[in-house]
Design a protein around this motif. Sequence first.
Motif, PDB file in Angstrom:
ATOM      1  N   HIS A 186       0.600  -1.271  -0.207  1.00  0.00           N
ATOM      2  CA  HIS A 186      -0.108   0.195  -0.096  1.00  0.00           C
ATOM      3  C   HIS A 186       0.988   1.286   0.196  1.00  0.00           C
ATOM      4  N   ASN A 187       1.829   1.213   0.940  1.00  0.00           N
ATOM      5  CA  ASN A 187       3.270   2.422   0.858  1.00  0.00           C
ATOM      6  C   ASN A 187       3.688   2.127  -0.765  1.00  0.00           C
TER       7      ASN A 187
ATOM      8  N   SER B 122       1.339   4.425  -2.863  1.00  0.00           N
ATOM      9  CA  SER B 122       0.973   5.776  -2.003  1.00  0.00           C
ATOM     10  C   SER B 122       2.194   6.492  -3.371  1.00  0.00           C
TER      11      SER B 122
ATOM     12  N   GLU C 169       1.768   9.806  -5.786  1.00  0.00           N
ATOM     13  CA  GLU C 169       3.245  10.766  -5.686  1.00  0.00           C
ATOM     14  C   GLU C 169       3.685  11.065  -6.345  1.00  0.00           C
TER      15      GLU C 169
ATOM     16  N   ALA D 229      -2.590  11.029   0.231  1.00  0.00           N
ATOM     17  CA  ALA D 229      -2.136   9.808  -1.117  1.00  0.00           C
ATOM     18  C   ALA D 229      -2.079   8.202  -0.677  1.00  0.00           C
ATOM     19  N   ARG D 230      -1.599   7.877   0.779  1.00  0.00           N
ATOM     20  CA  ARG D 230      -2.201   6.440   1.060  1.00  0.00           C
ATOM     21  C   ARG D 230      -3.985   6.112   0.969  1.00  0.00           C
TER      22      ARG D 230
ATOM     23  N   PHE E 274      -4.874   6.579  -3.108  1.00  0.00           N
ATOM     24  CA  PHE E 274      -4.271   4.890  -3.412  1.00  0.00           C
ATOM     25  C   PHE E 274      -5.947   4.062  -3.524  1.00  0.00           C
TER      26      PHE E 274
END
Length: 158
Positions: free
Chosen positions: A122-123, A126, A130, A144-145, A148
């Motif tokens: 997930h990161n 994100s 970005e 952003a997370r 996403f």
Amino acid sequence: MSCERDRIVSVTLDEGSIGRGNRDIEHERAVAIYDLLEENEFRVLGEDRGPYALDLSIQDKRLVFDVRTEGGEPVVTHMLSLTPFRRIVRDYFLICESYFQMIKTASPSRIEAVDMGRRGVHNDGSRILEERLAGKIEVDFDTARRLFTLICVLHWKG
């Protein structure tokens, strides 16, 4: 960035882009929207007409950010290629599927390990978001997370 104008006050997902998901997917969507609206940093570069209403959709294999003023006046529309997201979204769905199955029967240590992997993917998604928004829209990492997560929901076809 943190100005009262630099935020999203409403978000809409294009119903034509969304597949109806299972209970877990619907819950993820609702939580992401709630969290996004509660706290976000979202600045359209070169604009100061926020706060903003955001409509997310997928059109012609592109992710569409239709940004409007709170009153509905068009601000900007950005279309991003979905190609950079395809692998990461697929990986995220696979690991989420495993996670949702594991929480029913697996040991806490196994669930935690899979959840750490899920958060890592997930990161990564994100960060890609970005990067794709750079020079157009500035967001903090938490925003952003959440965005996403909504992009994943748009990809979900049941």
